[in-house]
Scaffold this motif. Structure first.
Motif, PDB file in Angstrom:
ATOM      1  N   SER A  15       0.822  -1.201   0.000  1.00 47.29           N
ATOM      2  CA  SER A  15       0.000   0.000   0.000  1.00 47.29           C
ATOM      3  C   SER A  15       0.863   1.261   0.000  1.00 47.29           C
ATOM      4  CB  SER A  15      -0.907  -0.011   1.219  1.00 47.29           C
ATOM      5  OG  SER A  15      -1.692   1.159   1.249  1.00 47.29           O
ATOM      6  N   LYS A  50      -1.579  -7.808 -10.857  1.00 45.05           N
ATOM      7  CA  LYS A  50      -2.885  -7.323 -10.407  1.00 45.05           C
ATOM      8  C   LYS A  50      -2.952  -7.258  -8.885  1.00 45.05           C
ATOM      9  CE  LYS A  50      -5.550  -8.648 -14.463  1.00 45.05           C
ATOM     10  NZ  LYS A  50      -6.589  -9.538 -15.000  1.00 45.05           N
ATOM     11  N   HIS A  51      -2.340  -8.211  -8.215  1.00 49.17           N
ATOM     12  CA  HIS A  51      -2.337  -8.200  -6.748  1.00 49.17           C
ATOM     13  C   HIS A  51      -1.690  -6.919  -6.232  1.00 49.17           C
ATOM     14  CE1 HIS A  51      -2.005  -9.525  -2.589  1.00 49.17           C
ATOM     15  NE2 HIS A  51      -0.762  -9.072  -2.627  1.00 49.17           N
ATOM     16  N   LEU A  53      -1.271  -4.042  -7.805  1.00 51.45           N
ATOM     17  CA  LEU A  53      -2.076  -2.879  -8.169  1.00 51.45           C
ATOM     18  C   LEU A  53      -3.358  -2.805  -7.344  1.00 51.45           C
ATOM     19  CD1 LEU A  53      -1.619  -3.094 -12.033  1.00 51.45           C
ATOM     20  CD2 LEU A  53      -0.508  -1.473 -10.480  1.00 51.45           C
ATOM     21  N   ASP A  54      -4.006  -3.950  -7.156  1.00 58.06           N
ATOM     22  CA  ASP A  54      -5.268  -3.987  -6.402  1.00 58.06           C
ATOM     23  C   ASP A  54      -5.074  -3.716  -4.919  1.00 58.06           C
ATOM     24  OD1 ASP A  54      -6.538  -4.580  -8.776  1.00 58.06           O
ATOM     25  OD2 ASP A  54      -6.800  -6.721  -8.328  1.00 58.06           O
ATOM     26  N   ASN A  55      -3.842  -3.868  -4.430  1.00 53.13           N
ATOM     27  CA  ASN A  55      -3.570  -3.644  -3.016  1.00 53.13           C
ATOM     28  C   ASN A  55      -2.907  -2.300  -2.748  1.00 53.13           C
ATOM     29  OD1 ASN A  55      -4.306  -6.082  -1.165  1.00 53.13           O
ATOM     30  ND2 ASN A  55      -3.717  -6.914  -3.150  1.00 53.13           N
ATOM     31  N   ARG A  92      -4.989  -0.971 -19.036  1.00 54.50           N
ATOM     32  CA  ARG A  92      -4.437   0.202 -18.342  1.00 54.50           C
ATOM     33  C   ARG A  92      -3.182   0.627 -19.083  1.00 54.50           C
ATOM     34  NH1 ARG A  92      -4.339  -0.639 -11.903  1.00 54.50           N
ATOM     35  NH2 ARG A  92      -3.259   1.324 -12.161  1.00 54.50           N
ATOM     36  N   GLY A 115      -0.536   4.975  -9.431  1.00 56.35           N
ATOM     37  CA  GLY A 115      -1.064   3.866 -10.223  1.00 56.35           C
ATOM     38  C   GLY A 115      -0.289   3.553 -11.491  1.00 56.35           C
TER      39      GLY A 115
END
Length: 155
Positions: A15, A50-51, A53-55, A92, A115
């Motif tokens: 994060s 993705k993990h 980015l998603d976190n 993206r 991001g």
């Protein structure tokens, strides 16, 4: 040390952090068209990407090698087509940098937009990646320990 005692990606708090991830984008290309002929290795990296980015990672810098260019840049072994395919798969933007080390790379990676996804050029375009290579005349070259250390520090 057993693998079960090591931290995995899911154990790390990403994060608001800039994440540097080595991925395996050593994909084959169609010799006639120059297009990626099998994107399985890109697809295999997507869950980890993705993990992160998603976190909530602030940004993600990806690095990989492609083929064996003997420590010299080669248009045929550029990761540029991989960046295009990755952008299609992630839906993206992916920023492709034409090198993997140096002041311009460091500046771009130091404070990217929130991001951001950045893919560095082929690590093996530098002899320091493997510790050996060939010069433009095909002679074997071995980078010094200082050159290797400087390469690693710039990553």
């Amino acid at each position: 040390m057993s693998l079960s005692s090591r931290q995995g990606l899911h154990d790390v708090d990403v994060s608001n952090k800039r994440v540097l991830m080595r991925v395996d984008f050593n994909v084959p290309f169609n010799k006639e068209t120059g297009e990626i002929s099998n994107d399985q290795r890109i697809l295999a990296a997507l869950p980890s990407i993705k993990h992160v980015l998603d976190n909530g990672a602030r940004s993600l810098v990806l690095m990989s090698h492609l083929g064996r260019p003997d420590g010299r840049p080669s248009d045929k072994l550029s990761l540029q087509p991989v960046a295009v395919r990755l952008e299609q798969l992630l839906k993206r933007p992916v920023t492709f940098l034409p090198d993997c080390v140096g002041a311009d790379v460091e500046k771009t990676c130091a404070c990217p937009a929130a991001g951001a996804i950045i893919l560095l050029e082929n690590l093996r375009f530098h002899a320091e990646e493997e510790g050996k290579g060939k010069d433009k005349d095909g002679n074997k070259v071995k980078p010094s320990d200082a050159d290797i250390a400087a390469f690693r520090a710039s990553l």
